[in-house]
Design a protein around this motif. Structure first.
Motif, short mmCIF file in Angstrom:
data_model
loop_
_atom_site.label_atom_id
_atom_site.label_comp_id
_atom_site.label_asym_id
_atom_site.label_seq_id
_atom_site.Cartn_x
_atom_site.Cartn_y
_atom_site.Cartn_z
N PRO A 1 0.88 6.33 2.31
CA PRO A 1 1.26 7.27 3.37
C PRO A 1 1.63 8.68 2.91
O PRO A 1 2.26 9.41 3.69
CB PRO A 1 2.49 6.59 3.96
CG PRO A 1 3.20 6.04 2.76
CD PRO A 1 2.11 5.63 1.81
N GLU A 2 1.25 9.12 1.70
CA GLU A 2 1.63 10.47 1.29
C GLU A 2 0.95 11.54 2.16
O GLU A 2 1.54 12.59 2.44
CB GLU A 2 1.23 10.73 -0.17
CG GLU A 2 1.95 9.87 -1.19
CD GLU A 2 1.08 8.69 -1.60
OE1 GLU A 2 0.48 8.04 -0.70
OE2 GLU A 2 1.00 8.41 -2.80
N GLY B 1 0.81 -1.21 0.00
CA GLY B 1 0.00 0.00 0.00
C GLY B 1 0.85 1.26 0.00
O GLY B 1 0.35 2.34 -0.26
N ASN C 1 -6.82 7.66 -7.79
CA ASN C 1 -7.53 7.21 -6.62
C ASN C 1 -8.50 8.32 -6.26
O ASN C 1 -8.33 9.47 -6.69
CB ASN C 1 -6.57 6.92 -5.46
CG ASN C 1 -5.65 5.76 -5.78
OD1 ASN C 1 -6.09 4.74 -6.32
ND2 ASN C 1 -4.37 5.89 -5.50
N ARG D 1 -9.40 9.34 -3.17
CA ARG D 1 -9.26 9.68 -1.74
C ARG D 1 -7.79 10.03 -1.55
O ARG D 1 -6.97 9.88 -2.45
CB ARG D 1 -9.67 8.48 -0.88
CG ARG D 1 -9.34 7.11 -1.48
CD ARG D 1 -7.94 6.72 -1.30
NE ARG D 1 -7.51 5.59 -2.09
CZ ARG D 1 -6.25 5.21 -2.13
NH1 ARG D 1 -5.33 5.87 -1.49
NH2 ARG D 1 -5.88 4.18 -2.85
N1 GLY Z 1 0.07 5.46 -1.46
C1 GLY Z 1 -0.73 4.81 -2.40
C2 GLY Z 1 -2.16 4.86 -2.17
O1 GLY Z 1 -2.64 5.49 -1.27
O2 GLY Z 1 -2.86 4.24 -2.93
#
Ligand code: GLY
Ligand code: AMP
Length: 428
Positions: free
Chosen positions: A284-285, A219, A278, A280
């Protein structure tokens, strides 16, 4: 304002902390939250993906509900909440298809004229084999549904690529097979109220489990922001070539996009290309991006949710750099081991410039913290330079112990060493 945050990950913990810094936010609640979120705000034990329990949330009297993860969005939770009279930050189920279906996203991009990898949707092994041979190695095979970042296989081994496609077919799914995009990756989050778009600061995520970008996709194992190596006009280019056309196209289709559009991008020699959308905030950005945001988040998300992003002034960012490093449980991503005792979190949080955001944490039989998911914590370091932020994050990681846990040691390292090269060529 009283705000309810749905979700239980590190992203939601980062959102909760940022909301608590907004003077116009009087109260924050989370559902279901996690052990760390519960230390900051009241949590409610509800299934965030269950649209039928929305009435429970109405009783809370929240002015705004922020839907964190993709699963409730894809399940139509934001539609159900809106139908129950609540104000919601997060797209409708129809707009969430941008993430939930990779082939839907490709259709929208084609309609909007947005640059992305050439791709074929495949439903049989014969189609998959033909697509693999058309594009050649390295092969990119994507499960055409939600897979928490783990449904994508990028490999030079044709047998492994075909095996992944076969596994997706066996599970009743289809795959998207696409051209390999070479070049550094960037995540840009764009807030939208259905019509207007406001970018946040770009970040970079580390998807593979191992140092040097080895091993399977996860993820996300860490992130940093800002990205000093980006061309100065990068954000405006993405807004012009990607975000605004997609938002306009979604509105034209009768499914306006409101919420945050996460543009996953590659900077290739031929210009910016979309890897994925995505619907949302990224995890972890978000932990790195929100650590630097000085504009009050509650007001901003409320403006997005109520169609009032037009005329917003530029967002205010700290000059500091933020780096976050994910501590994952033993066995992640294949088979994370739950229940391991987690210690040292308080000591890490006591360090100057360090915060610890919880993801998969819970409370053990003796009341102590335990690992309760694959990605357990994100340790965030803030510093005057990227090197200082990295050093702080890793100092925090060093104080935390969880038997068998793993983390990457090279988050933001290439950027710190000036080793990221943007391919020459027109960024267009
Ligand atoms: N960091 C990748 C995600 O949130 O899908
Ligand atoms: P996705 O779930 O589509 O974001 O894919 C997960 C990760 O796989 C991305 O962050 C990339 O690192 C990698 N990836 C996906 N698509 C491509 C592509 N076309 N070329 C190269 N790498 C890719």
């Amino acid at each position: 304002m009283k705000i309810l945050v749905l979700g239980s990950g590190g992203r939601e913990h980062a959102i909760v902390r940022a909301l608590l810094r907004d003077p116009s936010v009087r109260e924050v609640h989370a559902a279901p939250g996690n052990a760390g979120i519960a230390l900051d705000v009241p949590v409610h034990a509800v299934d965030a993906t269950d649209a039928t329990t929305v009435t429970d949330w109405r009783e809370l009297g929240a002015d705004l509900v922020v839907v964190g993860p993709e699963a409730p969005l894809a399940a139509g939770v934001s539609d159900a909440l809106r139908a129950a009279g609540l104000t919601v930050f997060g797209p409708s189920r129809a707009a969430a298809e941008l993430e939930a279906s990779k082939s839907f996203a490709k259709d929208v991009m084609a309609q909007a004229g947005v640059p992305t990898a050439a791709a074929h949707s495949c439903a049989t092994e014969e189609e998959a084999a033909a697509a693999l041979d058309e594009f050649g190695a390295p092969y990119v095979v994507k499960d055409d549904g939600l897979a928490a970042g783990k449904g994508v296989v990028v490999t030079s081994d044709r047998g492994q690529a075909l095996a992944h496609a076969r596994a997706c077919f066996a599970a009743g799914g289809t795959v998207v097979i696409e051209e390999y995009l070479d070049g550094p990756e960037v995540s840009l989050f764009v807030l939208s109220d259905g019509t207007n778009a406001v970018p946040l600061a770009p970040a970079q995520d580390f998807k593979r489990i191992g140092d040097g970008d080895t091993g399977p996709n996860t993820g996300g194992m860490g992130a940093y922001s800002p990205l000093d190596w980006l061309p100065g006009d990068f954000v405006e280019e993405v807004m012009e070539q990607v975000a605004r056309p997609v938002i306009a196209t979604m509105a034209d289709r009768g499914t306006p996009f409101s919420g945050v559009l996460y543009c996953g991008l590659a900077l290739t020699a031929r210009g910016i290309r979309v890897i994925e959308f995505n619907v949302r905030f990224g995890d972890p950005e978000t932990q790195a991006v929100l650590a630097r945001l000085r504009t009050p988040l509650g007001r901003l998300l409320m403006d997005a949710a109520t169609g009032r992003l037009a005329g917003l002034r530029e967002l205010d960012w700290s000059e500091k750099h933020a780096v976050d490093v994910v501590i994952a449980a033993e066995g992640y991503p294949e088979a994370p081991v739950k229940g391991g005792a987690l210690t040292g979190v308080e000591a890490a949080e006591a360090l100057d410039g360090v915060s610890v955001l919880h993801a998969g944490t819970g409370t053990g039989p003796d009341g102590g913290l335990v690992a309760a998911g694959g990605r357990v914590l994100a340790v965030v370091g803030l510093g005057e330079s990227l090197a200082a932020a990295r050093a702080r994050a890793y100092e925090g990681v060093g104080l935390i112990s969880l038997p068998g846990s793993r983390h990457r040691t090279d988050i933001a390292l290439k950027a710190e060493l000036g080793q990221i090269t943007v391919p020459a060529g027109e960024v267009r």
